[in-house]
Design a protein around this motif. Structure first.
Motif, PDB file in Angstrom:
ATOM      1  N   GLU A  81      73.614  77.326  25.967  1.00  0.00           N
ATOM      2  CA  GLU A  81      74.421  76.699  24.918  1.00  0.00           C
ATOM      3  C   GLU A  81      73.707  75.480  24.338  1.00  0.00           C
ATOM      4  OE1 GLU A  81      77.660  76.090  22.334  1.00  0.00           O
ATOM      5  OE2 GLU A  81      76.834  77.816  23.416  1.00  0.00           O
ATOM      6  N   LEU A  82      73.024  74.709  25.171  1.00  0.00           N
ATOM      7  CA  LEU A  82      72.263  73.566  24.676  1.00  0.00           C
ATOM      8  C   LEU A  82      71.146  74.038  23.745  1.00  0.00           C
ATOM      9  CD1 LEU A  82      71.726  70.508  24.754  1.00  0.00           C
ATOM     10  CD2 LEU A  82      70.229  70.912  26.717  1.00  0.00           C
ATOM     11  N   THR A  83      70.496  75.136  24.097  1.00  0.00           N
ATOM     12  CA  THR A  83      69.448  75.694  23.241  1.00  0.00           C
ATOM     13  C   THR A  83      70.005  76.066  21.872  1.00  0.00           C
ATOM     14  OG1 THR A  83      68.247  76.547  25.165  1.00  0.00           O
ATOM     15  CG2 THR A  83      67.750  77.545  23.030  1.00  0.00           C
ATOM     16  N   ARG A  84      71.194  76.670  21.856  1.00  0.00           N
ATOM     17  CA  ARG A  84      71.820  77.048  20.583  1.00  0.00           C
ATOM     18  C   ARG A  84      72.129  75.820  19.732  1.00  0.00           C
ATOM     19  NH1 ARG A  84      76.460  77.182  17.984  1.00  0.00           N
ATOM     20  NH2 ARG A  84      77.574  76.096  19.654  1.00  0.00           N
ATOM     21  N   LEU A  85      72.690  74.781  20.347  1.00  0.00           N
ATOM     22  CA  LEU A  85      73.058  73.579  19.598  1.00  0.00           C
ATOM     23  C   LEU A  85      71.827  72.845  19.070  1.00  0.00           C
ATOM     24  CD1 LEU A  85      75.931  72.193  21.852  1.00  0.00           C
ATOM     25  CD2 LEU A  85      76.159  73.181  19.565  1.00  0.00           C
ATOM     26  N   LEU A  86      70.805  72.704  19.901  1.00  0.00           N
ATOM     27  CA  LEU A  86      69.610  71.985  19.463  1.00  0.00           C
ATOM     28  C   LEU A  86      68.864  72.740  18.373  1.00  0.00           C
ATOM     29  CD1 LEU A  86      68.153  70.558  22.804  1.00  0.00           C
ATOM     30  CD2 LEU A  86      69.556  69.407  21.096  1.00  0.00           C
ATOM     31  N   ALA A  87      68.941  74.080  18.395  1.00  0.00           N
ATOM     32  CA  ALA A  87      68.278  74.873  17.357  1.00  0.00           C
ATOM     33  C   ALA A  87      68.847  74.576  15.981  1.00  0.00           C
ATOM     34  CB  ALA A  87      68.417  76.359  17.670  1.00  0.00           C
ATOM     35  N   LEU A  88      70.107  74.130  15.921  1.00  0.00           N
ATOM     36  CA  LEU A  88      70.714  73.787  14.633  1.00  0.00           C
ATOM     37  C   LEU A  88      70.024  72.589  13.987  1.00  0.00           C
ATOM     38  CD1 LEU A  88      74.500  74.153  15.581  1.00  0.00           C
ATOM     39  CD2 LEU A  88      73.105  75.757  14.258  1.00  0.00           C
ATOM     40  N   ARG A 134      75.743  61.366  23.041  1.00  0.00           N
ATOM     41  CA  ARG A 134      76.207  61.232  24.428  1.00  0.00           C
ATOM     42  C   ARG A 134      77.571  61.886  24.611  1.00  0.00           C
ATOM     43  NH1 ARG A 134      74.823  56.699  27.614  1.00  0.00           N
ATOM     44  NH2 ARG A 134      76.961  55.939  27.555  1.00  0.00           N
ATOM     45  N   LEU A 135      78.459  61.664  23.643  1.00  0.00           N
ATOM     46  CA  LEU A 135      79.784  62.268  23.740  1.00  0.00           C
ATOM     47  C   LEU A 135      79.702  63.783  23.580  1.00  0.00           C
ATOM     48  CD1 LEU A 135      82.601  61.162  24.251  1.00  0.00           C
ATOM     49  CD2 LEU A 135      83.010  61.210  21.790  1.00  0.00           C
ATOM     50  N   SER A 136      78.805  64.255  22.725  1.00  0.00           N
ATOM     51  CA  SER A 136      78.610  65.701  22.572  1.00  0.00           C
ATOM     52  C   SER A 136      78.094  66.320  23.864  1.00  0.00           C
ATOM     53  CB  SER A 136      77.628  65.979  21.430  1.00  0.00           C
ATOM     54  OG  SER A 136      78.129  65.512  20.197  1.00  0.00           O
ATOM     55  N   ALA A 178      72.076  62.977  10.925  1.00  0.00           N
ATOM     56  CA  ALA A 178      73.179  62.116  10.500  1.00  0.00           C
ATOM     57  C   ALA A 178      73.307  62.168   8.987  1.00  0.00           C
ATOM     58  CB  ALA A 178      72.942  60.676  10.962  1.00  0.00           C
ATOM     59  N   VAL A 179      74.411  61.618   8.498  1.00  0.00           N
ATOM     60  CA  VAL A 179      74.631  61.447   7.064  1.00  0.00           C
ATOM     61  C   VAL A 179      74.796  59.960   6.795  1.00  0.00           C
ATOM     62  CG1 VAL A 179      76.120  61.967   5.094  1.00  0.00           C
ATOM     63  CG2 VAL A 179      75.776  63.685   6.886  1.00  0.00           C
ATOM     64  N   VAL A 180      74.108  59.454   5.781  1.00  0.00           N
ATOM     65  CA  VAL A 180      74.278  58.069   5.344  1.00  0.00           C
ATOM     66  C   VAL A 180      74.953  58.096   3.981  1.00  0.00           C
ATOM     67  CG1 VAL A 180      73.122  55.932   4.686  1.00  0.00           C
ATOM     68  CG2 VAL A 180      72.292  57.247   6.639  1.00  0.00           C
ATOM     69  N   HIS A 181      76.105  57.450   3.891  1.00  0.00           N
ATOM     70  CA  HIS A 181      76.918  57.487   2.674  1.00  0.00           C
ATOM     71  C   HIS A 181      76.966  56.098   2.047  1.00  0.00           C
ATOM     72  CE1 HIS A 181      81.125  58.329   0.738  1.00  0.00           C
ATOM     73  NE2 HIS A 181      80.153  58.234  -0.150  1.00  0.00           N
ATOM     74  N   PHE A 182      76.256  55.923   0.928  1.00  0.00           N
ATOM     75  CA  PHE A 182      76.333  54.687   0.157  1.00  0.00           C
ATOM     76  C   PHE A 182      77.556  54.792  -0.754  1.00  0.00           C
ATOM     77  CE2 PHE A 182      71.898  54.822   1.379  1.00  0.00           C
ATOM     78  CZ  PHE A 182      71.606  53.503   1.668  1.00  0.00           C
ATOM     79  N   ARG A 183      78.607  54.083  -0.387  1.00  0.00           N
ATOM     80  CA  ARG A 183      79.861  54.202  -1.124  1.00  0.00           C
ATOM     81  C   ARG A 183      79.889  53.284  -2.337  1.00  0.00           C
ATOM     82  NH1 ARG A 183      84.641  54.413   3.335  1.00  0.00           N
ATOM     83  NH2 ARG A 183      84.241  52.195   3.360  1.00  0.00           N
ATOM     84  N   GLY A 184      80.575  53.752  -3.368  1.00  0.00           N
ATOM     85  CA  GLY A 184      80.807  52.931  -4.543  1.00  0.00           C
ATOM     86  C   GLY A 184      82.098  52.147  -4.403  1.00  0.00           C
ATOM     87  N   HIS A 185      82.413  51.359  -5.419  1.00  0.00           N
ATOM     88  CA  HIS A 185      83.619  50.532  -5.361  1.00  0.00           C
ATOM     89  C   HIS A 185      84.852  51.282  -5.853  1.00  0.00           C
ATOM     90  CE1 HIS A 185      81.659  46.824  -4.140  1.00  0.00           C
ATOM     91  NE2 HIS A 185      80.673  47.142  -4.954  1.00  0.00           N
ATOM     92  N   ALA A 186      84.658  52.310  -6.669  1.00  0.00           N
ATOM     93  CA  ALA A 186      85.791  53.107  -7.140  1.00  0.00           C
ATOM     94  C   ALA A 186      85.973  54.301  -6.214  1.00  0.00           C
ATOM     95  CB  ALA A 186      85.546  53.583  -8.568  1.00  0.00           C
ATOM     96  N   ALA A 203      79.033  71.820  10.090  1.00  0.00           N
ATOM     97  CA  ALA A 203      78.402  71.483  11.370  1.00  0.00           C
ATOM     98  C   ALA A 203      79.415  71.556  12.503  1.00  0.00           C
ATOM     99  CB  ALA A 203      77.786  70.086  11.294  1.00  0.00           C
ATOM    100  N   ARG A 204      80.608  71.038  12.258  1.00  0.00           N
ATOM    101  CA  ARG A 204      81.638  71.046  13.299  1.00  0.00           C
ATOM    102  C   ARG A 204      82.033  72.473  13.660  1.00  0.00           C
ATOM    103  NH1 ARG A 204      85.870  66.928  11.732  1.00  0.00           N
ATOM    104  NH2 ARG A 204      84.109  65.573  12.206  1.00  0.00           N
ATOM    105  N   ALA A 205      82.067  73.357  12.667  1.00  0.00           N
ATOM    106  CA  ALA A 205      82.398  74.761  12.941  1.00  0.00           C
ATOM    107  C   ALA A 205      81.347  75.419  13.827  1.00  0.00           C
ATOM    108  CB  ALA A 205      82.532  75.527  11.625  1.00  0.00           C
ATOM    109  N   ARG A 206      80.116  74.904  13.797  1.00  0.00           N
ATOM    110  CA  ARG A 206      79.046  75.436  14.657  1.00  0.00           C
ATOM    111  C   ARG A 206      78.986  74.717  16.006  1.00  0.00           C
ATOM    112  NH1 ARG A 206      75.355  77.721  10.859  1.00  0.00           N
ATOM    113  NH2 ARG A 206      76.681  78.647   9.247  1.00  0.00           N
ATOM    114  N   GLY A 207      79.900  73.779  16.230  1.00  0.00           N
ATOM    115  CA  GLY A 207      79.913  73.048  17.491  1.00  0.00           C
ATOM    116  C   GLY A 207      79.074  71.792  17.489  1.00  0.00           C
ATOM    117  N   LEU A 208      78.637  71.348  16.292  1.00  0.00           N
ATOM    118  CA  LEU A 208      77.752  70.192  16.178  1.00  0.00           C
ATOM    119  C   LEU A 208      78.502  69.038  15.524  1.00  0.00           C
ATOM    120  CD1 LEU A 208      74.739  69.280  16.516  1.00  0.00           C
ATOM    121  CD2 LEU A 208      74.416  69.985  14.132  1.00  0.00           C
ATOM    122  N   GLU A 209      78.476  67.872  16.150  1.00  0.00           N
ATOM    123  CA  GLU A 209      79.110  66.684  15.582  1.00  0.00           C
ATOM    124  C   GLU A 209      78.074  65.926  14.766  1.00  0.00           C
ATOM    125  OE1 GLU A 209      82.396  64.475  14.694  1.00  0.00           O
ATOM    126  OE2 GLU A 209      82.335  66.264  15.968  1.00  0.00           O
TER     127      GLU A 209
END
Length: 408
Positions: free
Chosen positions: A316-323, A139-141, A64-72, A88-94
């Protein structure tokens, strides 16, 4: 703080979860530090720039990505965060993005936050919410992968069916925010108002809602959130509440609110926060319904999967999990409990059509909906898990259910 760039480490029970951290210059770092030091114990942390480098050079991505946003407002479109998500999306990973603090409307249309929290959320709750977000997106993936390999299930909802098109927000309370909420939802989703908790309960029992907005004094809101979370039917339903100050927000988070809105929220921020909650609820509903339908159809001889399709799924699951440095584990269901079992259990009715096999019915009860549990041509009942740690979890649950069940 983020670790040095290097291979993502393995824990004793599989690959350690990893997260890319994006911190804007004017983000509230005094608030962010406890989240990183206390909330992410056991996680591997790296900056979004380091994660992007790792993805480009080694095709390895965080969870995952955690984004601490600023006010500007800060440019997002060409940032390392956006590039990482798009790659990641181009590789099929959400790759889900968890946004913390800051102002709304800073992400472009292809980098939509999967979850949001204000800085009043405690570090332990942050870790729980982060894990929940990763699981729901996963789950959706899993559904996308199964539909890609096996095709849509017979009788699956068409794109224009009410189950897809009717997106609902239940607004509980009586406040000045209702007008703004109706403005946000006009033409996008249906909003139903309830003046009392009893009215809200009746609405929830009569139809599906993807999120609940509670807009009333914090003392009442804490009670309403607590009562919703004590009901197993709504324990995972996204609930947004409103607070007057940081102390109220902390109490609402502790009671189980998914997000807490502060006073003075502008329409853009309100729109983003409501949309995040509704998308989370819609994801949970759709994934849960389709995952349950898949396993009830394909666990048993009548619905067994062709071996060729199963092999394509596993490949295909093996390919995705390897990422993300993982590999699937395919295990015969019988190996979880080798002792002989009688033909049927006294309390199997709830797990039909697997009731002719007590181990199958126990597997339906013990496994998570996203775990692949199906009967495969030439292999029998198979379980495919996404990480080594899941084997122990499923084995313990199966053993507990089988040992506590009265067989006839």
């Amino acid at each position: 703080m983020p670790a040095k760039l290097g291979p993502l480490p393995r824990s004793g029970a599989g690959v350690a979860p990893s997260v890319a951290i994006e911190i804007e210059v004017d983000a509230e770092m005094p608030q962010a530090r406890p989240w990183l030091t206390d909330g992410l114990v056991g996680w591997f942390e790296l900056t979004s720039k380091e994660a992007l480098q790792l993805a480009r050079e080694h095709s390895r991505f965080p969870d995952a990505v955690v984004h601490f946003r600023g006010h500007a407002p800060a440019p997002i479109r060409n940032s390392p965060l956006a590039e990482l998500v798009h790659l990641a999306r181009a590789r099929g990973l959400e790759l889900p993005v968890f946004v913390i603090g800051g102002r709304a409307g800073q992400h472009d249309g292809t980098v939509r936050p999967a979850a949001y929290a204000d800085t009043s959320l405690s570090a332990p709750l942050f870790a729980d919410r982060l894990g929940d977000m990763i699981r729901e997106v996963g789950r959706l993936s899993e559904i996308r992968l199964r539909r890609q390999v096996f095709g849509p299930l017979p009788g699956e909802w068409p794109a224009g069916a009410p189950e897809h098109s009717t997106i609902g927000l239940l607004a509980l309370g009586l406040s000045h925010r209702f007008g703004a909420v109706f403005g946000v939802g006009a033409g996008r989703f249906e909003i139903v108002g309830a003046f009392t908790f009893d009215m809200a309960t009746q609405f929830l029992e009569s139809r599906r809602f993807d999120a609940v907005l509670i807009d009333c004094p914090p003392e009442m809101a804490v009670d309403y959130v607590t009562r919703l979370r004590f009901d197993p039917r709504y324990i995972n339903l996204p609930v947004i509440a409103c607070a007057r100050n940081g102390a109220d927000a902390a109490r609402l988070h502790a009671a189980g609110a998914s997000d807490v809105l502060a006073h003075g929220l502008n329409p853009a921020e309100l729109s983003e926060r409501v949309r995040i909650a509704i998308r989370a609820g819609a994801r949970r509903h759709l994934a849960g319904a389709l995952l349950r339908r898949f396993r009830h159809r394909h666990l048993g001889e009548r619905g067994r999967l062709p071996r060729a399709g199963y092999d394509r799924y596993l490949s295909e699951l093996t390919r995705l999990l390897a990422l993300q440095g993982r590999e699937p584990l395919a295990v015969p269901l019988a190996s979880f409990h080798p002792d002989p079992l009688w033909r049927s259990a006294a309390n199997d009715e709830a797990f039909l059509p697997a009731g002719d096999n007590p181990l199958r019915s126990a597997a339906l009860a013990a496994s998570r909906e996203e775990d692949f549990v199906a009967t495969v041509e030439g292999l029998g009942d198979m379980v495919v898990l996404r990480d080594a740690s899941a084997v122990g979890r499923l084995a313990r649950r199966l053993s507990s259910i089988v040992s506590a069940t009265s067989f006839l």
